[in-house]
Design an enzyme around this catalytic site. Structure first.
Site, short mmCIF file in Angstrom:
data_model
loop_
_atom_site.label_atom_id
_atom_site.label_comp_id
_atom_site.label_asym_id
_atom_site.label_seq_id
_atom_site.Cartn_x
_atom_site.Cartn_y
_atom_site.Cartn_z
N HIS A 53 0.99 -1.20 -0.18
CA HIS A 53 -0.05 0.03 0.02
C HIS A 53 0.95 1.21 0.12
CE1 HIS A 53 -3.73 -1.92 1.79
NE2 HIS A 53 -3.22 -2.89 0.87
N GLU A 55 1.23 3.81 1.98
CA GLU A 55 1.58 4.19 3.30
C GLU A 55 2.85 3.16 3.47
OE1 GLU A 55 -2.81 5.13 3.42
OE2 GLU A 55 -1.62 3.50 2.51
#
Length: 156
Positions: A53, A55
């Protein structure tokens, strides 16, 4: 300290680059004081890695750059509310504040298989000191989902 809106714009630009590369519409940027440590997008499809992802990718890059797993005082701007995995990783990295725009509901509406567990609940239930700030440039970040949907419309 870098302005959170400026940091979010960097995340949005990286998200657009990810969309152009055939990836899903998520971007994240991390800064410490005036130093931008990382700006990354989601690479789940490119890497066949469900943990890639935006992040997590940004945390990996920022921590490598600082040669540490802890980013005390860092601020994060992410185009969408962190999922439980990402919120836990942000907590473990000890970032100070996470600014986000679109919500997990927005991601689900765009076709993503989101867990209906808000980041605020992860923070509260886990006793995390990470500060969450919702709604930064939300309309612009929701537009990223629309831009992505205008492409091939793949979802995971």
């Amino acid at each position: 300290m870098i302005d959170p809106a400026d940091l979010m714009r960097l995340a949005m630009d990286k998200c657009r680059a990810g969309i152009a590369a055939g990836q899903s519409p998520f971007g994240c940027a991390i800064a410490l004081e005036n130093d931008v440590l990382a700006v990354e997008h989601n690479t789940v499809w490119a890497t066949a890695d469900p943990t890639a992802h935006a992040e997590v990718n940004a945390l990996r890059a920022a921590c490598r750059r600082r040669s540490t797993q802890h980013l005390q005082g860092a601020i994060v701007a992410t185009t969408c509310e962190p999922c439980p995995m990402c919120m836990a990783a942000l907590h473990w990295a000890r970032v100070e504040t996470v600014y986000y725009a679109a919500t997990i509901g927005d991601a689900a509406a765009a076709g993503f298989s989101e867990l209906a567990l808000p980041a605020a609940d992860v923070v509260r239930l886990g006793g995390s000191p990470v500060k969450l700030v919702a709604g930064l440039l939300v309309d612009e970040c929701r537009e990223l989902f629309r831009a992505w949907q205008a492409g091939d419309g793949r979802a995971y």
